[in-house]
Design an enzyme around this catalytic site. Structure first.
Site, short mmCIF file in Angstrom:
data_model
loop_
_atom_site.label_atom_id
_atom_site.label_comp_id
_atom_site.label_asym_id
_atom_site.label_seq_id
_atom_site.Cartn_x
_atom_site.Cartn_y
_atom_site.Cartn_z
N ASP A 1 0.79 -1.25 0.00
CA ASP A 1 0.00 0.00 0.00
C ASP A 1 0.82 1.30 0.00
O ASP A 1 0.49 2.24 0.75
CB ASP A 1 -0.96 0.02 1.21
CG ASP A 1 -1.99 -1.11 1.18
OD1 ASP A 1 -1.96 -1.93 0.25
OD2 ASP A 1 -2.81 -1.17 2.11
N LYS B 1 -6.88 -4.86 -3.16
CA LYS B 1 -7.62 -5.43 -2.04
C LYS B 1 -8.58 -4.40 -1.46
O LYS B 1 -8.40 -3.20 -1.66
CB LYS B 1 -6.66 -5.96 -0.98
CG LYS B 1 -5.77 -4.88 -0.37
CD LYS B 1 -4.74 -5.46 0.56
CE LYS B 1 -3.86 -4.42 1.17
NZ LYS B 1 -4.54 -3.46 2.05
N CYS C 1 -1.92 -2.92 7.75
CA CYS C 1 -1.82 -3.80 6.59
C CYS C 1 -0.54 -4.63 6.57
O CYS C 1 -0.56 -5.79 6.17
CB CYS C 1 -2.01 -2.99 5.31
SG CYS C 1 -3.69 -2.31 5.23
N HIS D 1 -10.76 0.75 -2.71
CA HIS D 1 -12.13 0.69 -2.20
C HIS D 1 -13.16 1.27 -3.16
O HIS D 1 -12.87 2.20 -3.92
CB HIS D 1 -12.23 1.48 -0.89
CG HIS D 1 -11.38 0.93 0.22
ND1 HIS D 1 -11.44 -0.38 0.62
CD2 HIS D 1 -10.47 1.53 1.03
CE1 HIS D 1 -10.59 -0.57 1.63
NE2 HIS D 1 -9.98 0.57 1.88
ZN LIG Z 1 -8.47 0.88 3.26
#
Ligand SMILES: [Zn+2]
Length: 239
Positions: free
Chosen positions: A42, A140, A185, A82
């Site tokens: 990320d 994800k 994460c 998202h």
């Molecule tokens: Zn998130």
């Protein structure tokens, strides 16, 4: 301290007749094999300064990860991705504020500011991340009702992302984790990787944390108990 200076320190310790094991330093630098992968978690605009959910000093990991990448034959990135109005966003619940929690079908969920919405600049990987040899980007958190901190398994602890199958089919047995954020994460990915039978290293200085209500210390405690090895970027031989 660089690997070289550690080595010379060990050599002078040996010359002085001291037991090398008395020094709390890694005697042998790590050289990741062809069966190891660097996982870059990320490293996106949303999680660095100027983004919607900035991790303090998040951008500092970029040059460290770029340098580390020269040591790896295999590199995989993840991208938080998202839907608008996602279940992990505080704005989806009237009266709720970011960093409060709520109960979802699968358990407690921290509520975040709206972040990393699919297709936005905010969700893009950092432009200064230079990983031309990376082979896969795993997206994800794209199921509307389920968050996914881990790169392996969504927060319902049932839905798999497919990453374990990908790594196993390619014969990769060891993963080195970097990225954002250490206590969410990165930690969840590390713990799942252990559960799935991988050897796991977290390269601490190539991560930065959110540290919400003691979450960073708690994450390190859990990772240590699970057998995750905590190392620094200087422990790895790079070009
Ligand atoms: Zn998130």
């Amino acid at each position: 301290m660089t690997v070289l200076s550690r080595r010379s320190l060990l050599q002078s310790a040996a010359a002085a007749g001291l037991a090398a094991q008395a020094l709390p330093l890694r005697a042998k630098p790590l050289k990741p094999s062809a069966r190891a992968a660097l996982l870059v978690i990320d490293v996106q605009n949303c999680f660095v300064e100027g983004g919607t959910l900035p991790v303090k000093s998040g951008a500092e990991v970029v040059p460290i990860i770029n340098k580390l990448s020269t040591a790896f034959a295999n590199i995989v990135l993840t991208q938080d991705w998202h839907t608008a109005g996602h279940a992990s966003f505080a704005s989806s619940y009237p009266g709720k504020k970011p960093f409060e929690t709520t109960k979802l079908k699968y358990g407690q969920q921290v509520l975040w500011p709206d972040h990393c919405v699919q297709g936005t600049d905010d969700a893009a990987l950092r432009g200064d991340l230079k990983l031309p040899t990376a082979q896969l980007i795993v997206r994800k958190g794209f199921h509307q009702d389920v968050d996914s901190y881990s790169a392996f398994e969504e927060a319902d602890r049932k839905t798999r992302t497919g990453l374990a199958g990908y790594l196993k089919e390619r014969g990769i047995r060891t993963v080195y984790l970097t990225g954002l954020a250490t206590d969410f994460c990165v930690a969840w990915t590390a713990l799942d990787a252990r559960k799935l039978g991988f050897n796991v290293y977290v390269i601490e200085d190539a991560t930065r944390a959110i540290d919400l209500n003691g979450s960073l210390a708690a994450a390190w405690k859990k990772m240590k108990a699970a057998g995750v090895k905590r190392i620094q970027s200087a422990d790895i031989v790079t070009a």
